[in-house]
Design a protein around this motif. Structure first.
Motif, mmCIF file in Angstrom:
data_model
loop_
_atom_site.group_PDB
_atom_site.id
_atom_site.type_symbol
_atom_site.label_atom_id
_atom_site.label_comp_id
_atom_site.label_asym_id
_atom_site.label_seq_id
_atom_site.Cartn_x
_atom_site.Cartn_y
_atom_site.Cartn_z
ATOM 1 N N TYR A 75 6.814 -8.626 -9.727
ATOM 2 C CA TYR A 75 6.246 -9.829 -9.129
ATOM 3 C C TYR A 75 5.378 -9.472 -7.933
ATOM 4 O O TYR A 75 5.758 -8.651 -7.098
ATOM 5 C CB TYR A 75 7.357 -10.781 -8.674
ATOM 6 C CG TYR A 75 8.102 -11.420 -9.816
ATOM 7 C CD1 TYR A 75 7.808 -12.728 -10.220
ATOM 8 C CD2 TYR A 75 9.084 -10.718 -10.511
ATOM 9 C CE1 TYR A 75 8.479 -13.314 -11.276
ATOM 10 C CE2 TYR A 75 9.758 -11.289 -11.572
ATOM 11 C CZ TYR A 75 9.459 -12.590 -11.947
ATOM 12 O OH TYR A 75 10.131 -13.155 -13.007
ATOM 13 N N ARG A 76 4.223 -10.114 -7.870
ATOM 14 C CA ARG A 76 3.324 -9.988 -6.724
ATOM 15 C C ARG A 76 3.216 -11.358 -6.068
ATOM 16 O O ARG A 76 2.777 -12.324 -6.703
ATOM 17 C CB ARG A 76 1.938 -9.520 -7.179
ATOM 18 C CG ARG A 76 0.956 -9.278 -6.033
ATOM 19 C CD ARG A 76 -0.444 -9.086 -6.566
ATOM 20 N NE ARG A 76 -0.972 -10.344 -7.103
ATOM 21 C CZ ARG A 76 -1.797 -10.422 -8.143
ATOM 22 N NH1 ARG A 76 -2.155 -9.331 -8.788
ATOM 23 N NH2 ARG A 76 -2.237 -11.601 -8.547
ATOM 24 N N ASP A 77 3.677 -11.439 -4.837
ATOM 25 C CA ASP A 77 3.671 -12.723 -4.123
ATOM 26 C C ASP A 77 4.331 -13.813 -4.959
ATOM 27 O O ASP A 77 3.787 -14.909 -5.142
ATOM 28 C CB ASP A 77 2.243 -13.116 -3.757
ATOM 29 C CG ASP A 77 1.591 -12.109 -2.813
ATOM 30 O OD1 ASP A 77 2.320 -11.481 -2.036
ATOM 31 O OD2 ASP A 77 0.357 -11.951 -2.878
ATOM 32 N N ALA A 78 5.503 -13.490 -5.527
ATOM 33 C CA ALA A 78 6.336 -14.414 -6.309
ATOM 34 C C ALA A 78 5.753 -14.770 -7.675
ATOM 35 O O ALA A 78 6.325 -15.580 -8.401
ATOM 36 C CB ALA A 78 6.610 -15.700 -5.521
ATOM 37 N N LYS A 79 4.667 -14.148 -8.077
ATOM 38 C CA LYS A 79 4.091 -14.380 -9.402
ATOM 39 C C LYS A 79 4.290 -13.139 -10.266
ATOM 40 O O LYS A 79 3.969 -12.029 -9.852
ATOM 41 C CB LYS A 79 2.595 -14.693 -9.291
ATOM 42 C CG LYS A 79 1.917 -14.902 -10.638
ATOM 43 C CD LYS A 79 0.432 -15.161 -10.458
ATOM 44 C CE LYS A 79 -0.254 -15.339 -11.800
ATOM 45 N NZ LYS A 79 -1.713 -15.559 -11.643
ATOM 46 N N ARG A 80 4.837 -13.317 -11.461
ATOM 47 C CA ARG A 80 5.047 -12.174 -12.342
ATOM 48 C C ARG A 80 3.713 -11.644 -12.833
ATOM 49 O O ARG A 80 2.900 -12.377 -13.395
ATOM 50 C CB ARG A 80 5.922 -12.570 -13.536
ATOM 51 C CG ARG A 80 6.350 -11.372 -14.380
ATOM 52 C CD ARG A 80 7.328 -11.757 -15.453
ATOM 53 N NE ARG A 80 6.707 -12.610 -16.464
ATOM 54 C CZ ARG A 80 7.360 -13.174 -17.471
ATOM 55 N NH1 ARG A 80 8.672 -13.000 -17.576
ATOM 56 N NH2 ARG A 80 6.724 -13.924 -18.336
ATOM 57 N N VAL A 81 3.485 -10.343 -12.618
ATOM 58 C CA VAL A 81 2.207 -9.748 -12.983
ATOM 59 C C VAL A 81 2.334 -8.658 -14.042
ATOM 60 O O VAL A 81 1.364 -8.347 -14.726
ATOM 61 C CB VAL A 81 1.485 -9.176 -11.743
ATOM 62 C CG1 VAL A 81 1.019 -10.303 -10.836
ATOM 63 C CG2 VAL A 81 2.381 -8.195 -10.977
ATOM 64 N N ARG A 82 3.522 -8.064 -14.185
ATOM 65 C CA ARG A 82 3.699 -7.038 -15.217
ATOM 66 C C ARG A 82 5.131 -7.052 -15.715
ATOM 67 O O ARG A 82 6.065 -7.360 -14.979
ATOM 68 C CB ARG A 82 3.380 -5.630 -14.670
ATOM 69 C CG ARG A 82 1.919 -5.368 -14.398
ATOM 70 C CD ARG A 82 1.091 -5.294 -15.685
ATOM 71 N NE ARG A 82 1.515 -4.222 -16.557
ATOM 72 C CZ ARG A 82 1.053 -2.980 -16.494
ATOM 73 N NH1 ARG A 82 0.167 -2.652 -15.573
ATOM 74 N NH2 ARG A 82 1.479 -2.069 -17.343
ATOM 75 N N THR A 83 5.298 -6.690 -16.987
ATOM 76 C CA THR A 83 6.601 -6.453 -17.588
ATOM 77 C C THR A 83 6.576 -5.077 -18.222
ATOM 78 O O THR A 83 5.642 -4.753 -18.961
ATOM 79 C CB THR A 83 6.929 -7.518 -18.645
ATOM 80 O OG1 THR A 83 6.929 -8.807 -18.028
ATOM 81 C CG2 THR A 83 8.296 -7.268 -19.263
ATOM 82 N N VAL A 84 7.595 -4.255 -17.926
ATOM 83 C CA VAL A 84 7.613 -2.893 -18.449
ATOM 84 C C VAL A 84 8.948 -2.647 -19.142
ATOM 85 O O VAL A 84 9.947 -3.312 -18.849
ATOM 86 C CB VAL A 84 7.386 -1.854 -17.329
ATOM 87 C CG1 VAL A 84 6.045 -2.061 -16.670
ATOM 88 C CG2 VAL A 84 8.497 -1.907 -16.299
ATOM 89 N N PRO A 85 9.005 -1.702 -20.075
ATOM 90 C CA PRO A 85 10.268 -1.400 -20.780
ATOM 91 C C PRO A 85 11.339 -0.881 -19.832
ATOM 92 O O PRO A 85 11.044 -0.365 -18.741
ATOM 93 C CB PRO A 85 9.847 -0.325 -21.796
ATOM 94 C CG PRO A 85 8.363 -0.413 -21.887
ATOM 95 C CD PRO A 85 7.882 -0.895 -20.565
#
Length: 329
Positions: A75-85
């Motif tokens: 999360y960047r500034d409470a916004k999800r920006v990436r999902t990784v395994p």
């Protein structure tokens, strides 16, 4: 005259970290058919480093779960920006704005969709943008490496030059990027290695415009064959004594921080076999000698065992110092 603790540098003495015991949990496919509803533990050891004017490198330690972590959400500034395994514990965040401060957190997710609490929050400020910069930094010179025991290695290299400035150095193991450090740093401790294993490392310099230097020469090394419990990353010269002030006793600690290529700002203190406190140095963390004193009680003749371990710049815990015994009074 009242004698106060000798630790004037630390600005935060965190309360003891509770040890969370994750018991057996029924989950989908179990004998009673109940689903897993226990979320993973929050990821620890978060580190964030600006790679350029538009990128940031985020790393964390593997989280624990009763059935296994399957992924991480960044999360960047409470916004999800990436999902990784779940097997991956780092990511480069791109598309950032120059000269801007961002806050990052990470959450762990298991196969049933249970999501952990946030990791601790860290902020990073990207460098200013540079106009029409197409000149890459020079190649890092004279890369050297040596094994620090069986699970870590120290890398050092010569400073690169750039027409503007070097924003970061990217460390590669084989062809994979494994770490990033600031442009003012020319050494780093690589952890999480396997005993008795051969490794090949290179380093690249990167400027604020995302121009990369050629890779440094390769350095090859082999970690020690035996288990050493992280001695290469442990504090040295560790001493413990006691003193009395105003009817109470304090334990006084002193040690030499481990060589990591960067400052070590956080330590975990273990007292009588259990984690007692986390110590965080504010401002400039000591590099040559560190000291700290903490309250232990009012009774004379009590015996205690104490040791410490550092949190390394890549977010992992280093090895424990030797255990010292002290007696109040």
């Amino acid at each position: 005259m009242r004698r106060t603790p000798r630790s004037s540098l630390p600005v935060a003495l965190l309360t003891a970290l509770a040890v969370t015991a994750v018991g057996g949990c029924d989950w989908g496919g179990g004998g009673d058919g109940r689903q897993d509803t226990t979320p993973p533990a929050a990821p620890r050891g978060l580190t964030v480093e600006a790679g350029s004017a538009t990128t940031a490198h985020v790393m964390w330690n593997q989280a624990t779960d009763d059935t296994g972590v399957t992924g991480y959400e960044v999360y960047r500034d409470a916004k999800r920006v990436r999902t990784v395994p779940g097997a991956k514990h780092m990511v480069d965040i791109v598309g950032l704005r120059p000269a801007t401060t961002y806050a990052f957190t990470v959450r762990a997710r298991d196969a049933e969709g249970n999501v952990s609490a946030d990791s601790k929050k860290l902020t990073v400020t990207t460098p200013k943008a540079v106009a029409a910069d197409r000149e890459a930094p020079s190649r890092p010179a004279d890369l050297r490496g040596r094994a620090e025991g069986s699970r870590s290695a120290m890398l050092t290299w010569g400073k690169s030059t750039d027409d503007r400035r070097v924003a970061s150095y990217e460390i590669y193991q084989g062809g994979s990027k494994i770490h990033s450090v600031g442009g003012g740093q020319t050494a780093t401790l690589v952890t999480g290695l396997r005993p008795g294993t051969a490794y090949t490392f290179t380093v690249k310099a990167r400027d604020a415009a995302d121009n990369f230097s050629p890779a440094s020469r390769k350095v090859r090394l082999t970690t020690g064959a035996g288990e050493d419990a992280g001695r290469g990353t442990a504090p040295t010269g560790f001493r413990a004594t006691t003193h009395r002030a105003d009817g109470a006793y304090y334990i006084d600690l002193s040690w030499v921080p481990p060589r990591t290529g960067g400052a070590v700002a956080e330590y975990q203190i273990q007292l009588d076999g259990r984690t007692a406190t986390s110590l965080v140095f504010g401002g400039t963390a000591p590099r040559d000698k560190a000291e700290h004193s903490f309250y232990i009680g009012k009774k004379s003749g009590e015996r205690h065992r104490v040791r410490i371990r550092p949190k390394l710049p890549d977010g992992t815990w280093g090895g424990y110092s030797p255990t010292r015994e002290v007696t109040t009074g």
